[in-house]
Design an enzyme around this catalytic site. Structure first.
Site, PDB file in Angstrom:
ATOM      1  N   ASP A   1       0.814  -1.212   0.000  1.00 13.16           N
ATOM      2  CA  ASP A   1       0.000   0.000   0.000  1.00 13.16           C
ATOM      3  C   ASP A   1       0.852   1.269   0.000  1.00 13.16           C
ATOM      4  O   ASP A   1       0.330   2.362  -0.212  1.00 13.16           O
ATOM      5  CB  ASP A   1      -0.957   0.004   1.199  1.00 13.16           C
ATOM      6  CG  ASP A   1      -0.217  -0.217   2.508  1.00 13.16           C
ATOM      7  OD1 ASP A   1       0.588   0.654   2.902  1.00 13.16           O
ATOM      8  OD2 ASP A   1      -0.437  -1.265   3.147  1.00 13.16           O
TER       9      ASP A   1
ATOM     10  N   ASP B   1       9.868 -11.722  -5.149  1.00 12.84           N
ATOM     11  CA  ASP B   1       9.599 -12.464  -3.928  1.00 12.84           C
ATOM     12  C   ASP B   1      10.693 -12.112  -2.915  1.00 12.84           C
ATOM     13  O   ASP B   1      11.878 -12.062  -3.267  1.00 12.84           O
ATOM     14  CB  ASP B   1       9.631 -13.965  -4.247  1.00 12.84           C
ATOM     15  CG  ASP B   1       8.946 -14.760  -3.166  1.00 12.84           C
ATOM     16  OD1 ASP B   1       7.706 -14.874  -3.208  1.00 12.84           O
ATOM     17  OD2 ASP B   1       9.652 -15.257  -2.268  1.00 12.84           O
TER      18      ASP B   1
ATOM     19  N   ASP C   1       6.086  -6.085   6.780  1.00 15.50           N
ATOM     20  CA  ASP C   1       4.663  -5.738   6.650  1.00 15.50           C
ATOM     21  C   ASP C   1       3.964  -6.727   5.706  1.00 15.50           C
ATOM     22  O   ASP C   1       2.993  -6.375   5.035  1.00 15.50           O
ATOM     23  CB  ASP C   1       4.527  -4.296   6.134  1.00 15.50           C
ATOM     24  CG  ASP C   1       3.100  -3.771   6.238  1.00 15.50           C
ATOM     25  OD1 ASP C   1       2.404  -4.122   7.212  1.00 15.50           O
ATOM     26  OD2 ASP C   1       2.677  -3.014   5.344  1.00 15.50           O
TER      27      ASP C   1
END
Lengths: 307, 307
Positions: free
Chosen positions: A191, A247, A268
């Site tokens: 985000d 990844d 996170d």
């Protein structure tokens, strides 16, 4: 209606019956003998009511209609007022609790019900579907709430709202850390909230590693969660930050091998990770692996933050 | 189930019927012709289901049972899984949305549903009724939530939780005011939050005026909202504060007449006041009166805070 005493099912039925019949509703009664009554009232316009009378003293009334005009709601309120008055006349002084719940709206364009992780029903004041896309990994929704701004919802799980600066501040150490001139690694954080807040604090370099699972999250957030991420996701590289779409496990292994060290690692990643590699046997194995690798790239006096 | 197309009501009924019948439920079908079907399934143990099929493409399933054991919930999940699978087989690719809501629990000792002021349904993680008393003016409840601590609820309206320090800080000016050595008047504030926070800041004198409406609120809060009010309500008088249990209007008039002036007036009266005197004609008259009188007791450079 919770009563202080056993309910005389037949008396309750007889008392409430006229209220529904006045509405032109036709009655069907089921009598269980030992489990009380279910009375169904059906109206010509497709509405119906269930009156469930439990003999130990619980009387439940459910109304269901296909209809969203205020006239309909007023009619419902009037009907429920009559039911409440009639019950109070009948059971006077022995009603322990009367509770009327707001109508639950189903089948509309906007879904306002997003249960919490612990299974509680919460209705948000959502007034707009801002973004709704399926990636190969999950459904990504951004919904607008008057109270919280835009809310990111991943596969039905409320993730972060534009108002949730407190979450980002907490995972950064609640304002007690000095990020000036520091090397920072963010795992996940699609985000962009953590990246945006740390970049403001003049770090030496922030590296954010978001997997391709997060690509569409980033795409949605950079357009519609601007209060969270500002302009930091517009480019994958800035003066003091870079975003790697990879990844995080191979990246961590590479950094560990190269001896690349960080002052801060901020994990996170989602609480329940989506597996993309066969490496991990389970959630706990995955979490252990991330933690072990993070320790390898953390300076002696470095700090690790996570949820 | 929201469908992308009109529903063949009879096909939906035929597809789902066996699932309910396997449960030993007996079926009652109501066919409106132009408004679809209501199918009621009744089980011997007192449980029942409503299957409402709207012809334009909305299929609703409601289950109701008197039962709170996990076995019951697992059975419900299994039943709903079957319904979902059968619907996907029947309507494959044309189901726009499937939504399953958490069960609503009614009639229990603990009521977890406290709708918001704007009428939204919110279920709190309440696990204990700490205080529940009726005063002549209102019902006063203090309920414990794992997430928010104890929550004060006045006549069904969620007032303040122990976690709501942010509310108290905001109405005090968000940490930007210097209360040292100041004269402060609090109107209302029966939970003691503002008083407790200001007393920490070494004011000259804080006077809190809570009407007798608030007496039982104070009684409950001083016992069960200690994170909010500390020990400040244990005595009505301290080194730098006093609590007057009086209606605030005569007190304000008296202060105005005496020329008693304050550096701060903080109006924490409830948003919709409970009238105790015939003086005010309406809510707005009351609010105007409070504001006018507050201005009369405020120093030239004084500040007035309210919600």
């Amino acid at each position: 209606f919770s009563l202080n005493l056993a309910a005389d099912c037949n008396a309750v039925l007889k008392a409430l019956q006229p209220i529904f019949q006045e509405q032109g509703m036709t009655e069907t009664v089921h009598n269980w003998e030992d489990h009380g009554y279910l009375v169904t009232y059906i109206k010509k316009n497709g509405s119906f009511a269930n009156l469930r009378i439990h003999p130990h003293g619980l009387v439940l009334v459910d109304l269901q209609s296909y209809n969203d005009d205020m006239k309909g709601r007023e009619e419902v309120d009037q009907l429920l007022n009559k039911v409440e008055d009639r019950m109070k006349e009948l059971i006077h002084g022995n009603i322990k609790r009367v509770k009327r719940l707001p109508a639950i709206l189903r089948g509309g364009v906007i879904d306002r019900y997003w249960p919490t992780a612990d299974g509680r029903l919460v209705e948000y004041d959502i007034d707009e579907v801002v973004y709704d896309e399926d990636s190969p990994f999950q459904n990504i929704k951004i919904l607008h709430s008057k109270q919280f701004g835009n809310i990111l919802i991943l596969s039905g799980d409320v993730n972060l709202a534009e108002s949730d600066l407190a979450y980002t501040q907490a995972i950064m150490g609640s304002g007690k850390e000095d990020y000036t001139g520091k090397e920072v690694l963010i795992l996940g954080g699609g985000d962009g909230g953590i990246l945006y807040e740390i970049v403001k604090l003049k770090p030496k370099m922030v590296t954010m590693v978001a997997s391709n699972i997060d690509q569409m999250v980033i795409d949605g957030c950079k357009k519609y969660m601007r209060k969270t991420c500002g302009d930091v996701l517009d480019n994958l590289k800035g003066d003091c930050y870079q975003v790697l779409i990879e990844d995080c496990i191979p990246v961590l292994k590479r950094y560990a091998k190269e001896g690349r060290m960080f002052d801060y690692v901020i994990n996170d990643l989602t609480a329940v990770p989506i597996s993309t590699s066969p490496e991990e046997d389970s959630t706990w194995e995955f979490l252990r692996l991330i933690l072990d690798l993070s320790m390898k790239v953390l300076k002696q006096d470095g700090k690790y933050f996570t949820q």
